[in-house]
Design a protein around this motif. Structure first.
Motif, mmCIF file in Angstrom:
data_model
loop_
_atom_site.group_PDB
_atom_site.id
_atom_site.type_symbol
_atom_site.label_atom_id
_atom_site.label_comp_id
_atom_site.label_asym_id
_atom_site.label_seq_id
_atom_site.Cartn_x
_atom_site.Cartn_y
_atom_site.Cartn_z
ATOM 1 N N PRO A 1 0.814 -1.213 0.000
ATOM 2 C CA PRO A 1 0.000 0.000 0.000
ATOM 3 C C PRO A 1 0.851 1.268 0.000
ATOM 4 O O PRO A 1 1.867 1.347 0.684
ATOM 5 C CB PRO A 1 -0.794 -0.088 1.303
ATOM 6 N N VAL A 2 0.429 2.241 -0.797
ATOM 7 C CA VAL A 2 1.123 3.520 -0.870
ATOM 8 C C VAL A 2 0.434 4.477 0.091
ATOM 9 O O VAL A 2 -0.775 4.683 -0.003
ATOM 10 C CB VAL A 2 1.073 4.089 -2.309
ATOM 11 N N PRO A 3 1.180 5.056 1.037
ATOM 12 C CA PRO A 3 0.545 5.966 1.990
ATOM 13 C C PRO A 3 0.068 7.244 1.303
ATOM 14 O O PRO A 3 0.664 7.692 0.322
ATOM 15 C CB PRO A 3 1.656 6.274 2.998
ATOM 16 N N SER A 4 -0.998 7.828 1.828
ATOM 17 C CA SER A 4 -1.477 9.103 1.293
ATOM 18 C C SER A 4 -0.503 10.195 1.720
ATOM 19 O O SER A 4 0.331 9.994 2.609
ATOM 20 C CB SER A 4 -2.867 9.412 1.833
ATOM 21 N N ASP A 5 -0.615 11.376 1.102
ATOM 22 C CA ASP A 5 0.271 12.479 1.473
ATOM 23 C C ASP A 5 0.154 12.808 2.956
ATOM 24 O O ASP A 5 1.145 13.135 3.599
ATOM 25 C CB ASP A 5 -0.032 13.721 0.638
ATOM 26 N N ALA A 6 -1.036 12.709 3.515
ATOM 27 C CA ALA A 6 -1.237 13.014 4.930
ATOM 28 C C ALA A 6 -0.528 12.000 5.833
ATOM 29 O O ALA A 6 -0.164 12.324 6.961
ATOM 30 C CB ALA A 6 -2.722 13.045 5.250
ATOM 31 N N GLU A 7 -0.325 10.796 5.332
ATOM 32 C CA GLU A 7 0.325 9.737 6.119
ATOM 33 C C GLU A 7 1.847 9.776 6.011
ATOM 34 O O GLU A 7 2.537 9.137 6.790
ATOM 35 C CB GLU A 7 -0.171 8.366 5.668
ATOM 36 N N LYS A 8 2.370 10.533 5.048
ATOM 37 C CA LYS A 8 3.820 10.577 4.824
ATOM 38 C C LYS A 8 4.465 11.590 5.765
ATOM 39 O O LYS A 8 3.885 12.609 6.109
ATOM 40 C CB LYS A 8 4.115 10.989 3.386
ATOM 41 N N SER A 9 5.704 11.296 6.149
ATOM 42 C CA SER A 9 6.449 12.242 6.977
ATOM 43 C C SER A 9 6.940 13.389 6.099
ATOM 44 O O SER A 9 6.975 13.286 4.864
ATOM 45 C CB SER A 9 7.625 11.540 7.650
ATOM 46 N N TRP A 10 7.344 14.481 6.731
ATOM 47 C CA TRP A 10 7.793 15.657 5.982
ATOM 48 C C TRP A 10 8.987 15.327 5.095
ATOM 49 O O TRP A 10 9.074 15.801 3.966
ATOM 50 C CB TRP A 10 8.116 16.816 6.933
ATOM 51 N N ASP A 11 9.905 14.476 5.573
ATOM 52 C CA ASP A 11 11.069 14.155 4.756
ATOM 53 C C ASP A 11 10.698 13.254 3.578
ATOM 54 O O ASP A 11 11.270 13.374 2.502
ATOM 55 C CB ASP A 11 12.203 13.557 5.587
#
Length: 74
Positions: free
Chosen positions: A11-21
């Motif tokens: 699964p590819v995380p959504s932008d909201a689930e990704k860390s800033w880096d």
């Protein structure tokens, strides 16, 4: 929400689930080695400045050893 998947990692995380880096690194053009960028992003801003200062000091010493004059910009 539709579950997006990457064939290699699942699964590819959504932008909201990704860390800033992660959000920064995914914007780096393909073909650019992101390992050094990622390594530097793990450092604090103070640590990054210290690394840059040490690199500049090394360059200045190398230039001086080879007879190059350094500019007075500081």
């Amino acid at each position: 929400m539709q579950d997006r998947r990457d064939e290699r990692t699942g699964p590819v995380p959504s932008d909201a689930e990704k860390s800033w880096d992660q959000r920064i690194l995914e914007r780096v053009p393909s073909g650019v080695d992101t390992s050094l960028i990622a390594e530097n992003l793990r450092l604090t801003p103070t640590e990054r400045v210290e690394r840059m200062r040490k690199a500049l000091e090394f360059i200045e010493e190398a230039k001086a050893a080879h007879g190059h004059r350094l500019s007075a910009r500081r």
